[in-house]
Design an enzyme around this catalytic site. Structure first.
Site, PDB file in Angstrom:
ATOM      1  N   LYS A   1       0.839  -1.222   0.000  1.00 33.08           N
ATOM      2  CA  LYS A   1       0.000   0.000   0.000  1.00 33.08           C
ATOM      3  C   LYS A   1       0.867   1.261   0.000  1.00 33.08           C
ATOM      4  CE  LYS A   1      -2.143  -1.201   3.856  1.00 33.08           C
ATOM      5  NZ  LYS A   1      -1.560  -2.541   4.073  1.00 33.08           N
TER       6      LYS A   1
ATOM      7  N   ARG B   1     -10.444   0.517   8.131  1.00 23.39           N
ATOM      8  CA  ARG B   1      -9.985  -0.837   8.455  1.00 23.39           C
ATOM      9  C   ARG B   1     -11.080  -1.681   9.069  1.00 23.39           C
ATOM     10  NH1 ARG B   1      -4.081   0.049   8.639  1.00 23.39           N
ATOM     11  NH2 ARG B   1      -3.124  -1.971   8.919  1.00 23.39           N
TER      12      ARG B   1
ATOM     13  N   ARG C   1      11.838  -5.387   4.955  1.00 22.05           N
ATOM     14  CA  ARG C   1      11.451  -3.979   4.781  1.00 22.05           C
ATOM     15  C   ARG C   1      12.314  -3.042   5.615  1.00 22.05           C
ATOM     16  NH1 ARG C   1       5.454  -2.151   5.398  1.00 22.05           N
ATOM     17  NH2 ARG C   1       5.649  -3.139   7.419  1.00 22.05           N
TER      18      ARG C   1
ATOM     19  N   ARG D   1      10.739  -1.200  11.116  1.00 23.62           N
ATOM     20  CA  ARG D   1       9.624  -0.881  12.010  1.00 23.62           C
ATOM     21  C   ARG D   1       9.558  -1.920  13.130  1.00 23.62           C
ATOM     22  NH1 ARG D   1       4.626  -0.006   8.015  1.00 23.62           N
ATOM     23  NH2 ARG D   1       3.647  -1.295   9.621  1.00 23.62           N
TER      24      ARG D   1
ATOM     25  N   ARG E   1      -1.246  -9.294  12.803  1.00 24.55           N
ATOM     26  CA  ARG E   1      -1.840  -8.246  11.944  1.00 24.55           C
ATOM     27  C   ARG E   1      -2.675  -8.875  10.844  1.00 24.55           C
ATOM     28  NH1 ARG E   1       3.596  -5.580  10.681  1.00 24.55           N
ATOM     29  NH2 ARG E   1       2.579  -4.416   9.035  1.00 24.55           N
TER      30      ARG E   1
HETATM   31  P1  AP5 Z   1       4.739  -1.636   1.883  1.00 24.89           P
HETATM   32  O1  AP5 Z   1       4.480  -0.749   0.716  1.00 24.89           O
HETATM   33  O2  AP5 Z   1       5.448  -1.049   3.064  1.00 24.89           O
HETATM   34  O3  AP5 Z   1       3.399  -2.406   2.326  1.00 24.89           O
HETATM   35  P2  AP5 Z   1       2.120  -1.881   3.114  1.00 24.89           P
HETATM   36  O4  AP5 Z   1       0.935  -2.571   2.538  1.00 24.89           O
HETATM   37  O5  AP5 Z   1       2.095  -0.392   3.168  1.00 24.89           O
HETATM   38  O6  AP5 Z   1       2.454  -2.541   4.519  1.00 24.89           O
HETATM   39  P3  AP5 Z   1       2.240  -2.040   5.995  1.00 24.89           P
HETATM   40  O7  AP5 Z   1       2.956  -3.064   6.852  1.00 24.89           O
HETATM   41  O8  AP5 Z   1       2.631  -0.608   6.181  1.00 24.89           O
HETATM   42  O9  AP5 Z   1       0.726  -2.214   6.176  1.00 24.89           O
HETATM   43  P4  AP5 Z   1      -0.056  -2.394   7.471  1.00 24.89           P
HETATM   44  O10 AP5 Z   1      -1.443  -2.215   7.035  1.00 24.89           O
HETATM   45  O11 AP5 Z   1       0.229  -3.661   8.191  1.00 24.89           O
HETATM   46  O12 AP5 Z   1       0.573  -1.289   8.446  1.00 24.89           O
HETATM   47  P5  AP5 Z   1       0.113   0.183   8.812  1.00 24.89           P
HETATM   48  O13 AP5 Z   1       1.320   1.015   8.924  1.00 24.89           O
HETATM   49  O14 AP5 Z   1      -1.012   0.634   7.956  1.00 24.89           O
HETATM   50  O15 AP5 Z   1       5.583  -2.889   1.326  1.00 24.89           O
HETATM   51  C1  AP5 Z   1       6.045  -3.911   2.191  1.00 24.89           C
HETATM   52  C2  AP5 Z   1       7.431  -4.372   1.722  1.00 24.89           C
HETATM   53  O16 AP5 Z   1       7.289  -5.015   0.457  1.00 24.89           O
HETATM   54  C3  AP5 Z   1       8.449  -3.246   1.511  1.00 24.89           C
HETATM   55  O17 AP5 Z   1       9.712  -3.706   1.870  1.00 24.89           O
HETATM   56  C4  AP5 Z   1       8.403  -2.977  -0.006  1.00 24.89           C
HETATM   57  O18 AP5 Z   1       9.636  -2.496  -0.497  1.00 24.89           O
HETATM   58  C5  AP5 Z   1       8.076  -4.356  -0.542  1.00 24.89           C
HETATM   59  N1  AP5 Z   1       7.251  -4.346  -1.751  1.00 24.89           N
HETATM   60  C6  AP5 Z   1       6.136  -3.563  -1.980  1.00 24.89           C
HETATM   61  N2  AP5 Z   1       5.599  -3.859  -3.164  1.00 24.89           N
HETATM   62  C7  AP5 Z   1       6.364  -4.863  -3.696  1.00 24.89           C
HETATM   63  C8  AP5 Z   1       6.313  -5.622  -4.908  1.00 24.89           C
HETATM   64  N3  AP5 Z   1       5.334  -5.423  -5.817  1.00 24.89           N
HETATM   65  N4  AP5 Z   1       7.249  -6.586  -5.113  1.00 24.89           N
HETATM   66  C9  AP5 Z   1       8.226  -6.820  -4.188  1.00 24.89           C
HETATM   67  N5  AP5 Z   1       8.339  -6.120  -3.024  1.00 24.89           N
HETATM   68  C10 AP5 Z   1       7.423  -5.168  -2.785  1.00 24.89           C
HETATM   69  O19 AP5 Z   1      -0.517  -0.051  10.277  1.00 24.89           O
HETATM   70  C11 AP5 Z   1       0.290  -0.406  11.374  1.00 24.89           C
HETATM   71  C12 AP5 Z   1      -0.589  -0.551  12.619  1.00 24.89           C
HETATM   72  O20 AP5 Z   1      -1.209   0.714  12.935  1.00 24.89           O
HETATM   73  C13 AP5 Z   1      -1.769  -1.537  12.505  1.00 24.89           C
HETATM   74  O21 AP5 Z   1      -1.375  -2.863  12.760  1.00 24.89           O
HETATM   75  C14 AP5 Z   1      -2.748  -0.969  13.562  1.00 24.89           C
HETATM   76  O22 AP5 Z   1      -2.366  -1.358  14.866  1.00 24.89           O
HETATM   77  C15 AP5 Z   1      -2.542   0.539  13.430  1.00 24.89           C
HETATM   78  N6  AP5 Z   1      -3.494   1.164  12.474  1.00 24.89           N
HETATM   79  C16 AP5 Z   1      -3.196   1.738  11.273  1.00 24.89           C
HETATM   80  N7  AP5 Z   1      -4.305   2.195  10.677  1.00 24.89           N
HETATM   81  C17 AP5 Z   1      -5.334   1.912  11.497  1.00 24.89           C
HETATM   82  C18 AP5 Z   1      -6.758   2.104  11.412  1.00 24.89           C
HETATM   83  N8  AP5 Z   1      -7.324   2.673  10.342  1.00 24.89           N
HETATM   84  N9  AP5 Z   1      -7.523   1.686  12.446  1.00 24.89           N
HETATM   85  C19 AP5 Z   1      -6.971   1.110  13.538  1.00 24.89           C
HETATM   86  N10 AP5 Z   1      -5.633   0.876  13.677  1.00 24.89           N
HETATM   87  C20 AP5 Z   1      -4.833   1.269  12.664  1.00 24.89           C
END
Ligand code: AP5
Length: 212
Positions: free
Chosen positions: A13, A86, A125, A157, A168
């Site tokens: 994402k 979410r 990552r 992270r 997660r």
């Molecule tokens: P990356 O682009 O970083 O993936 P992402 O989908 O953004 O992953 P996140 O881990 O950030 O998502 P998440 O939803 O778990 O965490 P968030 O920060 O939102 O890519 C991942 C890796 O793959 C990277 O190394 C990249 O280089 C590689 N990659 C990408 N595309 C690729 C490809 N096509 N091919 C090969 N490699 C590739 O949330 C964290 C926490 O915050 C949650 O667990 C929750 O506790 C809280 N939170 C956040 N939002 C909310 C909400 N709305 N409500 C309640 N709690 C929330």
């Protein structure tokens, strides 16, 4: 144009959001990033949020909606939402918020990916703490853990480990995946195969956004 990126953890994402905003001049709002920034304060709320994030559960809707409302009100351009909504409560609150702001949701890009492929991505990552650029030590040929754009040392992270990923992912399946049918019924869902290479995924996104 307002779009949502809906996907399991580590599907890409943040990676795709960065490409989208550079081409379409939209504002990237990542609730995960907003929460991580808020953790820099050393107060009781930050400690509680940190604990929830490291347990793979969702932070309360109340905190998330406050953060989102502030960001949306100050957005002058279209928005790419990454990590929000979410669950069903957040999705319904977002609809009401858009209505109040006189705006609409244009598309929900569902980045589909097998669990094991996403899990493999999380291990390598690295993120730049200065400019937010996302890297992968295992999938890119990197010899130094330095940001290619601003030369800052990259960090991992706290939730980038297999154990937290599993938690997660479970939370995603239970709370977030029902939004796939929620947006399908509204005719807004566009599914993209996120297991492809980054550039291929983005090409498919471009095709969709050029039609919106
Ligand atoms: P990356 O682009 O970083 O993936 P992402 O989908 O953004 O992953 P996140 O881990 O950030 O998502 P998440 O939803 O778990 O965490 P968030 O920060 O939102 O890519 C991942 C890796 O793959 C990277 O190394 C990249 O280089 C590689 N990659 C990408 N595309 C690729 C490809 N096509 N091919 C090969 N490699 C590739 O949330 C964290 C926490 O915050 C949650 O667990 C929750 O506790 C809280 N939170 C956040 N939002 C909310 C909400 N709305 N409500 C309640 N709690 C929330």
């Amino acid at each position: 144009m307002n779009i949502i990126l809906l996907a399991p953890p580590a599907a890409g994402k943040g990676t795709q959001a960065a490409l989208i905003v550079s081409k379409y001049h939209m504002k990237h709002i990542s609730t995960g990033e907003l929460l991580r920034k808020s953790l820099k304060q050393d107060d009781d709320i930050s400690k509680e949020i940190k604990q929830i994030m490291n347990s793979g559960k969702l932070v309360s809707d109340e905190i998330i909606l406050q953060l989102i409302e502030k960001e949306l009100e100050s957005a002058e351009e279209g928005v790419v939402l990454d990590g929000f909504p979410r669950n069903r409560v957040q999705a319904i609150e977002y609809e009401e918020l858009l209505q109040r702001l006189g705006q609409k949701l244009d598309a929900v890009l569902y980045l589909s990916i097998p669990e094991e492929v996403a899990k493999a991505r999380i291990i390598g990552r690295r993120t730049c703490p200065t400019c937010g650029k996302i890297y992968n030590m295992q999938m890119e040929e990197m010899t130094e853990e330095l940001c290619g754009s601003c030369h800052t040392s990259l960090i991992s992270r706290e939730d980038d480990n297999e154990e937290t990923f599993d938690l997660r992912y479970e939370t995603y399946m239970r709370e977030t995946s029902p939004l796939i049918s929620f947006y399908q019924e509204k005719g807004l869902l566009k599914e993209i195969d996120a297991s492809l290479k980054t550039e291929e995924v983005f090409k498919r996104i471009e095709l969709i956004l050029n039609e919106v």
